[in-house]
Design a protein around this motif. Structure first.
Motif, PDB file in Angstrom:
ATOM      1  N   ASP A  34      53.713  58.195  26.424  1.00 51.65           N
ATOM      2  CA  ASP A  34      54.244  57.792  25.114  1.00 51.65           C
ATOM      3  C   ASP A  34      54.914  56.426  25.144  1.00 51.65           C
ATOM      4  O   ASP A  34      54.669  55.597  24.278  1.00 51.65           O
ATOM      5  N   THR A  35      55.780  56.184  26.150  1.00 57.56           N
ATOM      6  CA  THR A  35      56.570  54.948  26.112  1.00 57.56           C
ATOM      7  C   THR A  35      56.480  54.100  27.373  1.00 57.56           C
ATOM      8  O   THR A  35      56.775  52.914  27.328  1.00 57.56           O
ATOM      9  N   PHE A  36      56.072  54.667  28.509  1.00 57.31           N
ATOM     10  CA  PHE A  36      56.083  53.935  29.785  1.00 57.31           C
ATOM     11  C   PHE A  36      54.702  53.387  30.105  1.00 57.31           C
ATOM     12  O   PHE A  36      53.706  54.090  29.962  1.00 57.31           O
ATOM     13  N   LEU A  47      45.918  50.501  23.404  1.00 59.40           N
ATOM     14  CA  LEU A  47      46.580  51.645  24.049  1.00 59.40           C
ATOM     15  C   LEU A  47      47.591  51.202  25.101  1.00 59.40           C
ATOM     16  O   LEU A  47      48.421  51.990  25.519  1.00 59.40           O
ATOM     17  N   GLY A  48      47.485  49.971  25.569  1.00 56.86           N
ATOM     18  CA  GLY A  48      48.379  49.506  26.625  1.00 56.86           C
ATOM     19  C   GLY A  48      47.833  49.868  27.993  1.00 56.86           C
ATOM     20  O   GLY A  48      46.637  50.035  28.187  1.00 56.86           O
ATOM     21  N   THR A  56      47.764  60.434  26.337  1.00 59.06           N
ATOM     22  CA  THR A  56      46.309  60.535  26.478  1.00 59.06           C
ATOM     23  C   THR A  56      45.972  60.973  27.892  1.00 59.06           C
ATOM     24  O   THR A  56      46.625  60.575  28.854  1.00 59.06           O
ATOM     25  N   LEU A  57      44.943  61.800  27.986  1.00 63.70           N
ATOM     26  CA  LEU A  57      44.450  62.284  29.269  1.00 63.70           C
ATOM     27  C   LEU A  57      42.934  62.269  29.191  1.00 63.70           C
ATOM     28  O   LEU A  57      42.351  62.935  28.345  1.00 63.70           O
ATOM     29  N   VAL A 109      45.528  50.463  37.759  1.00 61.53           N
ATOM     30  CA  VAL A 109      46.100  50.349  36.418  1.00 61.53           C
ATOM     31  C   VAL A 109      45.122  49.561  35.550  1.00 61.53           C
ATOM     32  O   VAL A 109      44.653  48.499  35.941  1.00 61.53           O
ATOM     33  N   PHE A 110      44.819  50.104  34.377  1.00 64.33           N
ATOM     34  CA  PHE A 110      43.884  49.469  33.446  1.00 64.33           C
ATOM     35  C   PHE A 110      44.626  49.113  32.169  1.00 64.33           C
ATOM     36  O   PHE A 110      45.391  49.928  31.657  1.00 64.33           O
ATOM     37  N   ASN A 111      44.389  47.904  31.645  1.00 68.07           N
ATOM     38  CA  ASN A 111      44.948  47.546  30.354  1.00 68.07           C
ATOM     39  C   ASN A 111      43.871  47.777  29.304  1.00 68.07           C
ATOM     40  O   ASN A 111      42.832  47.130  29.308  1.00 68.07           O
ATOM     41  N   ILE A 112      44.124  48.727  28.425  1.00 71.15           N
ATOM     42  CA  ILE A 112      43.182  49.069  27.368  1.00 71.15           C
ATOM     43  C   ILE A 112      43.748  48.529  26.064  1.00 71.15           C
ATOM     44  O   ILE A 112      44.843  48.940  25.655  1.00 71.15           O
TER      45      ILE A 112
END
Length: 85
Positions: free
Chosen positions: A69-71, A12-13, A47-48, A6-9
């Protein structure tokens, strides 16, 4: 698609660094995030990415970054399943 990291950008979250294990996944697809047998959420792919490039589709064997979108509460080992309504 299995979440590996898991990356925090910023802005973008959290993005799920994942590997497509079967079939394909497309940007804009409806998806379920599964942890074991439990459905955590149903959402849409916002995003992909394949490395730094924004892409429309990822196929089996490819790695990708997935943003919904939301998770954002991904954990390594979660599965992202694409489905058609």
């Amino acid at each position: 698609v299995v979440v590996q990291e898991v990356f925090n950008i910023g802005g973008l979250g959290n993005i799920a660094g994942s590997k497509c294990t079967d079939g394909f996944i497309k940007k804009g697809s409806n998806v379920r995030v599964m942890r074991g047998d439990k459905i955590l959420t149903e959402d849409k792919i916002r995003t992909l990415r394949n490395f730094k490039a924004e892409v429309d589709k990822i196929e089996a064997g490819d790695e990708c970054g997935v943003g919904l979108d939301t998770f954002e509460e991904f954990l390594p080992g979660d599965e992202i399943e694409s489905y058609v309504e």
